[in-house]
Motif scaffolding. Structure first.
Motif, PDB file in Angstrom:
ATOM      1  N   HIS A  16      35.696  16.863  25.817  1.00 46.23           N
ATOM      2  CA  HIS A  16      35.802  17.947  24.852  1.00 46.23           C
ATOM      3  C   HIS A  16      37.236  18.085  24.365  1.00 46.23           C
ATOM      4  O   HIS A  16      37.495  18.253  23.156  1.00 46.23           O
ATOM      5  N   ALA A  17      38.178  18.008  25.296  1.00 47.54           N
ATOM      6  CA  ALA A  17      39.587  18.111  24.933  1.00 47.54           C
ATOM      7  C   ALA A  17      40.006  16.936  24.057  1.00 47.54           C
ATOM      8  O   ALA A  17      40.768  17.097  23.095  1.00 47.54           O
ATOM      9  N   ALA A  18      39.504  15.739  24.382  1.00 46.66           N
ATOM     10  CA  ALA A  18      39.867  14.554  23.601  1.00 46.66           C
ATOM     11  C   ALA A  18      39.343  14.649  22.172  1.00 46.66           C
ATOM     12  O   ALA A  18      40.036  14.283  21.218  1.00 46.66           O
ATOM     13  N   LEU A  65      49.522   4.166  17.488  1.00 48.82           N
ATOM     14  CA  LEU A  65      48.729   3.996  18.708  1.00 48.82           C
ATOM     15  C   LEU A  65      49.621   3.719  19.913  1.00 48.82           C
ATOM     16  O   LEU A  65      49.399   4.273  21.001  1.00 48.82           O
ATOM     17  N   ILE A  66      50.630   2.900  19.729  1.00 44.78           N
ATOM     18  CA  ILE A  66      51.559   2.621  20.824  1.00 44.78           C
ATOM     19  C   ILE A  66      52.266   3.898  21.266  1.00 44.78           C
ATOM     20  O   ILE A  66      52.427   4.161  22.468  1.00 44.78           O
ATOM     21  N   ASP A  92      44.628  21.251  33.835  1.00 45.90           N
ATOM     22  CA  ASP A  92      45.847  20.534  33.460  1.00 45.90           C
ATOM     23  C   ASP A  92      45.490  19.128  32.984  1.00 45.90           C
ATOM     24  O   ASP A  92      44.876  18.352  33.713  1.00 45.90           O
ATOM     25  N   GLU A  93      45.852  18.797  31.758  1.00 43.56           N
ATOM     26  CA  GLU A  93      45.590  17.484  31.161  1.00 43.56           C
ATOM     27  C   GLU A  93      46.917  16.884  30.683  1.00 43.56           C
ATOM     28  O   GLU A  93      47.192  16.836  29.472  1.00 43.56           O
ATOM     29  N   PRO A  94      47.754  16.457  31.609  1.00 43.93           N
ATOM     30  CA  PRO A  94      49.081  15.971  31.203  1.00 43.93           C
ATOM     31  C   PRO A  94      49.026  14.740  30.312  1.00 43.93           C
ATOM     32  O   PRO A  94      49.877  14.577  29.440  1.00 43.93           O
ATOM     33  N   ARG A  95      48.051  13.876  30.517  1.00 43.98           N
ATOM     34  CA  ARG A  95      47.988  12.670  29.692  1.00 43.98           C
ATOM     35  C   ARG A  95      47.600  13.019  28.250  1.00 43.98           C
ATOM     36  O   ARG A  95      48.126  12.414  27.299  1.00 43.98           O
ATOM     37  N   ILE A  96      46.694  13.973  28.083  1.00 49.26           N
ATOM     38  CA  ILE A  96      46.343  14.404  26.729  1.00 49.26           C
ATOM     39  C   ILE A  96      47.547  15.080  26.074  1.00 49.26           C
ATOM     40  O   ILE A  96      47.847  14.852  24.898  1.00 49.26           O
ATOM     41  N   ARG A  97      48.262  15.900  26.866  1.00 44.34           N
ATOM     42  CA  ARG A  97      49.463  16.546  26.331  1.00 44.34           C
ATOM     43  C   ARG A  97      50.509  15.502  25.945  1.00 44.34           C
ATOM     44  O   ARG A  97      51.152  15.598  24.896  1.00 44.34           O
ATOM     45  N   GLY A  98      50.659  14.487  26.762  1.00 46.26           N
ATOM     46  CA  GLY A  98      51.599  13.420  26.450  1.00 46.26           C
ATOM     47  C   GLY A  98      51.168  12.609  25.243  1.00 46.26           C
ATOM     48  O   GLY A  98      51.990  12.208  24.415  1.00 46.26           O
ATOM     49  N   ALA A  99      49.855  12.364  25.129  1.00 46.13           N
ATOM     50  CA  ALA A  99      49.345  11.632  23.967  1.00 46.13           C
ATOM     51  C   ALA A  99      49.618  12.406  22.688  1.00 46.13           C
ATOM     52  O   ALA A  99      50.004  11.827  21.651  1.00 46.13           O
ATOM     53  N   TRP A 100      49.420  13.726  22.747  1.00 48.85           N
ATOM     54  CA  TRP A 100      49.687  14.534  21.558  1.00 48.85           C
ATOM     55  C   TRP A 100      51.175  14.501  21.197  1.00 48.85           C
ATOM     56  O   TRP A 100      51.538  14.397  20.026  1.00 48.85           O
ATOM     57  N   HIS A 101      52.019  14.592  22.213  1.00 44.25           N
ATOM     58  CA  HIS A 101      53.459  14.517  21.971  1.00 44.25           C
ATOM     59  C   HIS A 101      53.809  13.175  21.329  1.00 44.25           C
ATOM     60  O   HIS A 101      54.628  13.110  20.402  1.00 44.25           O
ATOM     61  N   GLY A 102      53.172  12.106  21.800  1.00 46.20           N
ATOM     62  CA  GLY A 102      53.419  10.792  21.220  1.00 46.20           C
ATOM     63  C   GLY A 102      52.972  10.719  19.770  1.00 46.20           C
ATOM     64  O   GLY A 102      53.643  10.113  18.929  1.00 46.20           O
ATOM     65  N   GLY A 123      53.079   7.928  25.263  1.00 47.88           N
ATOM     66  CA  GLY A 123      53.148   9.342  25.591  1.00 47.88           C
ATOM     67  C   GLY A 123      52.160   9.724  26.683  1.00 47.88           C
ATOM     68  O   GLY A 123      52.488  10.491  27.590  1.00 47.88           O
ATOM     69  N   ALA A 124      50.954   9.178  26.613  1.00 46.09           N
ATOM     70  CA  ALA A 124      49.938   9.497  27.615  1.00 46.09           C
ATOM     71  C   ALA A 124      50.295   8.931  28.978  1.00 46.09           C
ATOM     72  O   ALA A 124      50.126   9.601  30.010  1.00 46.09           O
ATOM     73  N   MET A 125      50.807   7.712  29.014  1.00 49.27           N
ATOM     74  CA  MET A 125      51.124   7.066  30.294  1.00 49.27           C
ATOM     75  C   MET A 125      52.376   7.639  30.953  1.00 49.27           C
ATOM     76  O   MET A 125      52.574   7.481  32.159  1.00 49.27           O
ATOM     77  N   SER A 126      53.211   8.299  30.153  1.00 44.15           N
ATOM     78  CA  SER A 126      54.468   8.807  30.714  1.00 44.15           C
ATOM     79  C   SER A 126      54.306  10.155  31.393  1.00 44.15           C
ATOM     80  O   SER A 126      55.225  10.641  32.049  1.00 44.15           O
ATOM     81  N   LYS A 127      53.141  10.797  31.243  1.00 46.49           N
ATOM     82  CA  LYS A 127      52.915  12.116  31.815  1.00 46.49           C
ATOM     83  C   LYS A 127      52.024  12.014  33.051  1.00 46.49           C
ATOM     84  O   LYS A 127      51.015  11.313  33.050  1.00 46.49           O
ATOM     85  N   LYS A 128      52.422  12.730  34.093  1.00 44.71           N
ATOM     86  CA  LYS A 128      51.627  12.774  35.312  1.00 44.71           C
ATOM     87  C   LYS A 128      51.355  14.227  35.672  1.00 44.71           C
ATOM     88  O   LYS A 128      52.137  15.123  35.374  1.00 44.71           O
ATOM     89  N   ARG A 129      50.245  14.423  36.344  1.00 42.81           N
ATOM     90  CA  ARG A 129      49.889  15.777  36.775  1.00 42.81           C
ATOM     91  C   ARG A 129      50.877  16.264  37.820  1.00 42.81           C
ATOM     92  O   ARG A 129      51.223  15.548  38.763  1.00 42.81           O
ATOM     93  N   GLU A 130      51.345  17.516  37.659  1.00 39.60           N
ATOM     94  CA  GLU A 130      52.231  18.100  38.647  1.00 39.60           C
ATOM     95  C   GLU A 130      51.428  18.431  39.896  1.00 39.60           C
ATOM     96  O   GLU A 130      50.342  19.011  39.809  1.00 39.60           O
TER      97      GLU A 130
END
Length: 433
Positions: A17-19, A411-412, A367-377, A417-424
């Motif tokens: 849903h978030a994606a 896309l890169i 918490d969806e850090p990879r989605i947050r990182g993907a959006w930042h990217g 961005g997604a791979m650089s974020k990890k769940r706290e």
């Protein structure tokens, strides 16, 4: 029934849903950003190809020579169905002839001066119109995005009853997410008329194309131009038998004498070199929002009628007004600069809206850090990709694969961005609990 759904399934569904929300937001962001830049489409053409000949005006006889020369250069190619002559105007003082297979600049005397090379500008407009997808698919998606943007603008006002009263209340640096929400809400209020106008006209342009294709398929044997005929002028009866070049010069001369206050922007030759050919002249009217009026001429340059975009049915005038209102081409540089400012604000609204949504989910323990990182990217990667492709145009040339490069870089950026974020760890434990 809830016992039949495993917790892991629920978690994956929430992520899906978030994606989906992220994808819709991403497309809105890309369309908003590219639309803001595309306001300067004419100026970008001049930057791309500064050596193209420019002129304040061109004589009708010179246009006639150019039309004949371009049609002669088409010998051996499939017959072109439409030939467009772009005439000099203040924002783009160039004469360019476009057929189904090529686009060529004319010199002042009507001779061919070389090919038009505006690959990046055209890529940008196609990205905004169709996301570089096949035309019908892409414009359908963009039309739906226009409806979504309109719904978000209206629902945002309804969901915040104090939004206008708090229009100048800004906690710019609040660290708990309130500051970001304030920026989002204030920009939304300040640009609301612009956002509604852009979303409404974008939806109309996109969905009108879908409706035209549907009507053409069911009632006109797939002939889309027949659907638009009652609005923009009929095509006329086709007669493929060969004929000399139509007298475009006579049509232009008639416009200069009979309509001196109309600024002619295009001459269109339908079915050139056939007995069914005819000429349409497009002319802009001062202090009118319509993109222009169509003036119909026969192959000999004899005037027949106007289409009625300037004084016909209200629906015709409204249809002809959506394009300039959407792209900000109705008031010169001042209006374009205003569209740049408001468009940048609208793009920021799209970006911050997703950040606020993800922040709320995070505070609820999702918490969806990879989605947050993907959006930042995506937020950073999209303008970087546009800048990189523009640099490639200037350094490498007009044949660079702009669409492939843009989507690859974007896309890169999203993947990085997604791979650089990890769940706290703390938040991950809270989410499990």
């Amino acid at each position: 029934m809830s016992n039949l759904i495993q917790p892991g399934t629920v978690k994956r569904s929430l992520s899906a849903h978030a994606a989906i929300g992220l994808i819709a937001g991403a497309l809105l962001y890309i369309v908003s950003l590219t639309g803001t830049i595309a306001v300067f489409y004419q100026e970008l053409q001049r930057v791309e190809q500064p050596e193209a000949p420019e002129m304040q005006s061109i004589a009708p006889d010179a246009v006639q020579r150019g039309v004949a020369a371009v049609l002669a250069s088409e010998a051996g190619k499939p017959a072109t169905t439409h030939l467009y002559v772009h005439l000099p105007e203040p924002e783009l003082p160039r004469t360019t002839i476009t057929t189904d297979t090529q686009a060529l600049h004319l010199a002042q005397d009507g001779s061919i001066a070389g090919s038009e090379e505006i690959g990046w500008s055209d890529f940008l407009v196609k990205l905004h119109y169709t996301l570089n997808l096949p035309a019908l698919v892409g414009i359908t998606i963009v039309g739906i995005l226009g409806v979504m943007m309109l719904a978000l603008a209206v629902s945002g006002v309804v969901a915040h009853p104090r939004i206008f009263r708090d229009a100048f209340r800004l906690r710019a640096r609040n660290g708990n997410g309130t500051g970001l929400a304030d920026w989002h809400n204030r920009l939304s209020v300040w640009t609301l008329p612009f956002s509604v106008a852009i979303a409404l006209t974008g939806a109309l342009i996109g969905l009108a194309s879908i409706a035209a294709y549907a009507i053409a398929t069911t009632d006109y044997d797939g002939d889309v131009e027949a659907v638009y005929g009652p609005i923009f002028g009929e095509e006329g009866e086709a007669d493929p038998r060969p004929a000399p070049v139509a007298n475009v010069a006579a049509a232009l001369s008639h416009m200069a004498s009979a309509y001196p206050d109309v600024r002619v922007t295009y001459a269109i030759l339908h079915d050139p070199l056939t007995r069914g050919q005819h000429v349409q002249i497009v002319g802009e009217h001062e202090r009118r929002l319509i993109f222009g009026e169509y003036y119909a001429f026969d192959a000999k340059g004899n005037f027949h009628h106007v289409a009625g975009l300037s004084d016909g049915e209200l629906g015709q005038q409204a249809a002809a007004s959506t394009y300039q209102l959407h792209f900000g081409t109705f008031g010169g540089l001042g209006v374009k600069l205003a569209y740049l400012l408001f468009g940048a604000a609208l793009t920021a609204i799209c970006a911050t809206g997703i950040y606020i949504w993800l922040g709320k989910r995070r505070r609820r323990g999702i918490d969806e850090p990879r989605i947050r990182g993907a959006w930042h990217g995506l937020v950073i990667g999209t303008p970087v990709a546009l800048a990189a492709t523009f640099a490639a145009r200037l350094l490498i040339g007009n044949d660079f694969p702009f669409a492939i490069a843009f989507w690859s870089v974007t896309l890169i950026a999203v993947i990085v961005g997604a791979m650089s974020k990890k769940r706290e760890p703390g938040r991950a434990m809270a989410a499990r609990q």
